[in-house]
Design a protein around this motif. Structure first.
Motif, PDB file in Angstrom:
ATOM      1  N   GLU A  57       0.815  -1.217   0.000  1.00 44.41           N
ATOM      2  CA  GLU A  57       0.000   0.000   0.000  1.00 44.41           C
ATOM      3  C   GLU A  57       0.848   1.267   0.000  1.00 44.41           C
ATOM      4  O   GLU A  57       0.301   2.366  -0.130  1.00 44.41           O
ATOM      5  N   GLY A  58       2.153   1.134   0.162  1.00 42.02           N
ATOM      6  CA  GLY A  58       3.040   2.285   0.129  1.00 42.02           C
ATOM      7  C   GLY A  58       3.220   2.985   1.458  1.00 42.02           C
ATOM      8  O   GLY A  58       3.879   4.031   1.523  1.00 42.02           O
ATOM      9  N   LYS A  59       2.662   2.433   2.540  1.00 44.28           N
ATOM     10  CA  LYS A  59       2.836   3.064   3.851  1.00 44.28           C
ATOM     11  C   LYS A  59       4.288   2.923   4.317  1.00 44.28           C
ATOM     12  O   LYS A  59       4.862   3.863   4.890  1.00 44.28           O
ATOM     13  N   LEU A  60       4.865   1.746   4.085  1.00 46.93           N
ATOM     14  CA  LEU A  60       6.270   1.509   4.428  1.00 46.93           C
ATOM     15  C   LEU A  60       6.954   0.936   3.191  1.00 46.93           C
ATOM     16  O   LEU A  60       7.285  -0.262   3.134  1.00 46.93           O
ATOM     17  N   PRO A  61       7.188   1.770   2.186  1.00 48.83           N
ATOM     18  CA  PRO A  61       7.690   1.279   0.900  1.00 48.83           C
ATOM     19  C   PRO A  61       9.116   0.744   0.945  1.00 48.83           C
ATOM     20  O   PRO A  61       9.561   0.094   0.001  1.00 48.83           O
ATOM     21  N   TYR A  62       9.821   1.006   2.028  1.00 49.62           N
ATOM     22  CA  TYR A  62      11.199   0.530   2.133  1.00 49.62           C
ATOM     23  C   TYR A  62      11.281  -0.949   2.532  1.00 49.62           C
ATOM     24  O   TYR A  62      12.352  -1.537   2.536  1.00 49.62           O
ATOM     25  N   LEU A  63      10.147  -1.547   2.879  1.00 51.34           N
ATOM     26  CA  LEU A  63      10.153  -2.964   3.234  1.00 51.34           C
ATOM     27  C   LEU A  63      10.299  -3.824   1.983  1.00 51.34           C
ATOM     28  O   LEU A  63       9.805  -3.473   0.908  1.00 51.34           O
ATOM     29  N   GLY A  64      10.948  -4.967   2.123  1.00 53.78           N
ATOM     30  CA  GLY A  64      11.056  -5.929   1.036  1.00 53.78           C
ATOM     31  C   GLY A  64       9.992  -7.000   1.179  1.00 53.78           C
ATOM     32  O   GLY A  64       9.297  -7.092   2.195  1.00 53.78           O
ATOM     33  N   PRO A  65       9.835  -7.862   0.164  1.00 54.42           N
ATOM     34  CA  PRO A  65       8.767  -8.868   0.189  1.00 54.42           C
ATOM     35  C   PRO A  65       8.948  -9.967   1.232  1.00 54.42           C
ATOM     36  O   PRO A  65       7.971 -10.594   1.647  1.00 54.42           O
ATOM     37  N   ASP A  66      10.176 -10.236   1.654  1.00 55.82           N
ATOM     38  CA  ASP A  66      10.442 -11.373   2.540  1.00 55.82           C
ATOM     39  C   ASP A  66      10.270 -10.963   3.999  1.00 55.82           C
ATOM     40  O   ASP A  66      10.746  -9.895   4.419  1.00 55.82           O
TER      41      ASP A  66
ATOM     42  N   ILE B 219       9.356 -10.174  14.815  1.00 54.63           N
ATOM     43  CA  ILE B 219       9.169  -9.860  13.393  1.00 54.63           C
ATOM     44  C   ILE B 219      10.532  -9.650  12.755  1.00 54.63           C
ATOM     45  O   ILE B 219      11.341  -8.852  13.248  1.00 54.63           O
ATOM     46  N   SER B 220      10.784 -10.363  11.687  1.00 55.84           N
ATOM     47  CA  SER B 220      11.973 -10.127  10.868  1.00 55.84           C
ATOM     48  C   SER B 220      11.508  -9.736   9.478  1.00 55.84           C
ATOM     49  O   SER B 220      10.722 -10.475   8.866  1.00 55.84           O
ATOM     50  N   THR B 221      11.956  -8.605   8.995  1.00 56.85           N
ATOM     51  CA  THR B 221      11.476  -8.126   7.700  1.00 56.85           C
ATOM     52  C   THR B 221      12.624  -7.615   6.835  1.00 56.85           C
ATOM     53  O   THR B 221      13.523  -6.907   7.300  1.00 56.85           O
ATOM     54  N   GLN B 222      12.560  -7.997   5.570  1.00 53.99           N
ATOM     55  CA  GLN B 222      13.520  -7.498   4.592  1.00 53.99           C
ATOM     56  C   GLN B 222      13.329  -5.992   4.419  1.00 53.99           C
ATOM     57  O   GLN B 222      12.197  -5.484   4.507  1.00 53.99           O
ATOM     58  N   HIS B 223      14.415  -5.264   4.159  1.00 59.64           N
ATOM     59  CA  HIS B 223      14.311  -3.808   4.060  1.00 59.64           C
ATOM     60  C   HIS B 223      15.403  -3.264   3.147  1.00 59.64           C
ATOM     61  O   HIS B 223      16.402  -3.934   2.844  1.00 59.64           O
ATOM     62  N   ASP B 224      15.211  -2.014   2.721  1.00 61.48           N
ATOM     63  CA  ASP B 224      16.232  -1.326   1.925  1.00 61.48           C
ATOM     64  C   ASP B 224      17.448  -1.015   2.793  1.00 61.48           C
ATOM     65  O   ASP B 224      17.342  -0.906   4.023  1.00 61.48           O
ATOM     66  N   ASP B 225      18.582  -0.820   2.133  1.00 61.07           N
ATOM     67  CA  ASP B 225      19.785  -0.445   2.895  1.00 61.07           C
ATOM     68  C   ASP B 225      19.906   1.064   3.065  1.00 61.07           C
ATOM     69  O   ASP B 225      20.860   1.566   3.654  1.00 61.07           O
ATOM     70  N   CYS B 226      18.903   1.789   2.567  1.00 61.45           N
ATOM     71  CA  CYS B 226      18.828   3.243   2.782  1.00 61.45           C
ATOM     72  C   CYS B 226      17.360   3.611   2.961  1.00 61.45           C
ATOM     73  O   CYS B 226      16.532   3.323   2.093  1.00 61.45           O
ATOM     74  N   ILE B 227      17.021   4.216   4.093  1.00 60.60           N
ATOM     75  CA  ILE B 227      15.634   4.605   4.378  1.00 60.60           C
ATOM     76  C   ILE B 227      15.588   6.100   4.677  1.00 60.60           C
ATOM     77  O   ILE B 227      16.263   6.587   5.586  1.00 60.60           O
ATOM     78  N   ASN B 228      14.812   6.823   3.869  1.00 57.71           N
ATOM     79  CA  ASN B 228      14.675   8.276   4.046  1.00 57.71           C
ATOM     80  C   ASN B 228      16.033   8.971   4.080  1.00 57.71           C
ATOM     81  O   ASN B 228      16.249   9.913   4.848  1.00 57.71           O
TER      82      ASN B 228
ATOM     83  N   ILE C  65      19.349  -8.647   2.226  1.00 58.59           N
ATOM     84  CA  ILE C  65      19.328  -9.746   1.261  1.00 58.59           C
ATOM     85  C   ILE C  65      18.265 -10.743   1.691  1.00 58.59           C
ATOM     86  O   ILE C  65      18.352 -11.333   2.771  1.00 58.59           O
ATOM     87  N   GLY C  66      17.236 -10.912   0.882  1.00 58.82           N
ATOM     88  CA  GLY C  66      16.142 -11.793   1.270  1.00 58.82           C
ATOM     89  C   GLY C  66      15.569 -12.537   0.087  1.00 58.82           C
ATOM     90  O   GLY C  66      16.101 -12.503  -1.021  1.00 58.82           O
ATOM     91  N   GLY C  67      14.453 -13.202   0.328  1.00 61.25           N
ATOM     92  CA  GLY C  67      13.785 -13.958  -0.727  1.00 61.25           C
ATOM     93  C   GLY C  67      14.670 -15.069  -1.267  1.00 61.25           C
ATOM     94  O   GLY C  67      15.580 -15.555  -0.586  1.00 61.25           O
TER      95      GLY C  67
END
Length: 421
Positions: free
Chosen positions: A169-178, A200-209, A257-259
């Motif tokens: 939905e774009g609320k937390l677009p820095y999250l990855g699918p995994d 909770i473990s969640t994939q994420h970008d290496d740069c946020i905001n 690194i995920g998925g």
């Protein structure tokens, strides 16, 4: 004396490598059954960096574009662009090695023992389809949630679903699918008392905001997930996290690194996530990638239907139903009921009610739940929706095996049973 204990269940998001495989396999089941309801499908998917391998058995006259289906699922999950680095829907390699169903198995399913050998003079047309394999299937229900599901897996699935939703939905677009979730519930005498821990473990970008410092990135993720995922997930449950609840978010410290780039995936490797989170027993057979003649799938749905109606009829607060089949035989060879001491009548009496109320032959299950028609009814997509976030207790899907339409019948049969005894 109070019996206090902890019970833990986990779930995963649709971008987890094993769940990617389940969704690809079930998308193929949907595609084939929508065009050929009588098809036989047993399709396994394997994923790794840059690769999808499809293998198994399919017997159908319809044409299937396997690579396009696989890429479509991967794209819907979100493995494209930066999130798809190394596993991108547009560039991944799809290998297909699919054969036809064994003629021996097909013959046994199409012409059941009851018809072949006339073992029962009362046989009817529902006896002409034999079980696609031997095995035992379990169904379970309890009164811990409105959906008659155990509290730990219900909470874990809801967290995983929301974790994916806020990304899409774009609320937390820095999250990855995994991603993975885990919930531990504290019980007293089989009654859930509080949420003991959440992981909770969640994939994420290496740069946020614009932030690249990992310690600060993890702090952003923790605050966002508490607000947008954890606080939202528990609104529909009787239990909420409290100040004593231990909350661990990305305890490994970094998850970029995920998925399938981080781990390989395989169809059917999340059978506990698919069912009751380990709270009830499991027969061992996976659901995804299989047409409904495979009782691993259809009879498990039926067993859940039976157990849920028993609990809804207040015959027990916890009920586990086991159904056993032999390959090529239509009628179950055994039914077992366990109520863990919560039944208002004996387990033997509940078993009698089940036999009077439910027809558990494969063809009957398929017809009652419209299992071969559902993909066509739902515009070519039904089983894929089940391949992430559980096959039972789904608030977001209208599943026929979740119906409570046998409660009155069970109570009617109970009255007759009581009079006889």
């Amino acid at each position: 004396m109070l019996n206090t204990y902890l019970f833990t269940s986990e779930s995963v998001t649709e971008g987890h490598p094993d769940k990617v495989c389940d969704q690809i396999s079930d998308a193929i089941v949907d595609n084939i059954l929508a065009k050929d309801p009588g098809a036989r499908v047993a399709l396994e998917s394997v994923v790794s960096r840059g690769l999808v391998l499809l293998t198994g058995e399919v017997t159908s006259n319809c044409q299937v574009d396997y690579p396009s289906l696989a890429r479509k699922v991967v794209k819907e999950i979100g493995y494209t662009g930066k999130n798809g680095s190394g596993f991108d829907a547009d560039t991944l390699e799809v290998l297909v090695h699919v054969n036809k169903q064994s003629a021996d198995i097909a013959a046994a399913v199409d012409n059941a023992l009851e018809i072949r050998h006339k073992v029962d003079h009362n046989s009817d047309s529902l006896d002409d389809t034999g079980a696609g394999d031997q095995g035992m299937m379990f169904g379970y229900a309890c009164n811990e949630t409105l959906e008659f599901m155990p509290m730990p897996i219900a909470c874990a699935n809801e967290l995983a679903r929301l974790l994916s939703n806020v990304r899409k939905e774009g609320k937390l677009p820095y999250l990855g699918p995994d991603g993975k979730t885990q919930v531990t519930v504290e019980y007293e005498n089989r009654i859930p008392k509080r949420i003991y821990s959440i992981v909770i473990s969640t994939q994420h970008d290496d740069c946020i905001n614009g932030e690249t410092d990992n310690a600060k990135i993890q702090e952003i993720i923790k605050n966002d997930l508490k607000e947008h995922v954890i606080n939202q997930a528990f609104t529909s449950f009787t239990l909420k996290p409290d100040r004593l609840t231990q909350i661990l978010i990305n305890p490994a410290g970094r998850f970029v690194i995920g998925g399938p780039c981080g781990d390989s995936g395989l169809t059917g490797r999340k059978i506990i996530v698919d069912t009751y989170g380990g709270y009830a027993r499991h027969g061992g057979g996976a659901y995804s990638g299989k047409d409904p003649t495979k009782v691993d799938r259809s009879a498990s749905y039926a067993a859940r239907y039976v157990a849920k109606n028993i609990v809804a009829a207040k015959l027990a607060t916890h009920c586990e139903v086991q159904i056993a089949y032999a390959i090529g035989v239509a009628r179950p060879i055994a039914i077992n009921v366990t109520t863990f001491g919560t039944g208002v009548i004996s387990e033997t009496s509940i078993k009698e009610l089940i036999e009077k109320t439910f027809d558990l032959r494969p063809k009957s299950i398929i017809q009652q739940f419209k299992l071969t028609q559902l993909p066509q009814i739902n515009n070519g997509r039904f089983y894929q929706n089940l391949a992430a976030y559980g096959h039972f207790g789904r608030k977001d899907l209208n599943l026929p095996w979740e119906n409570l339409d046998k409660v009155d019948t069970l109570n009617s049969h109970l009255g007759k049973l009581s009079k006889v005894k």
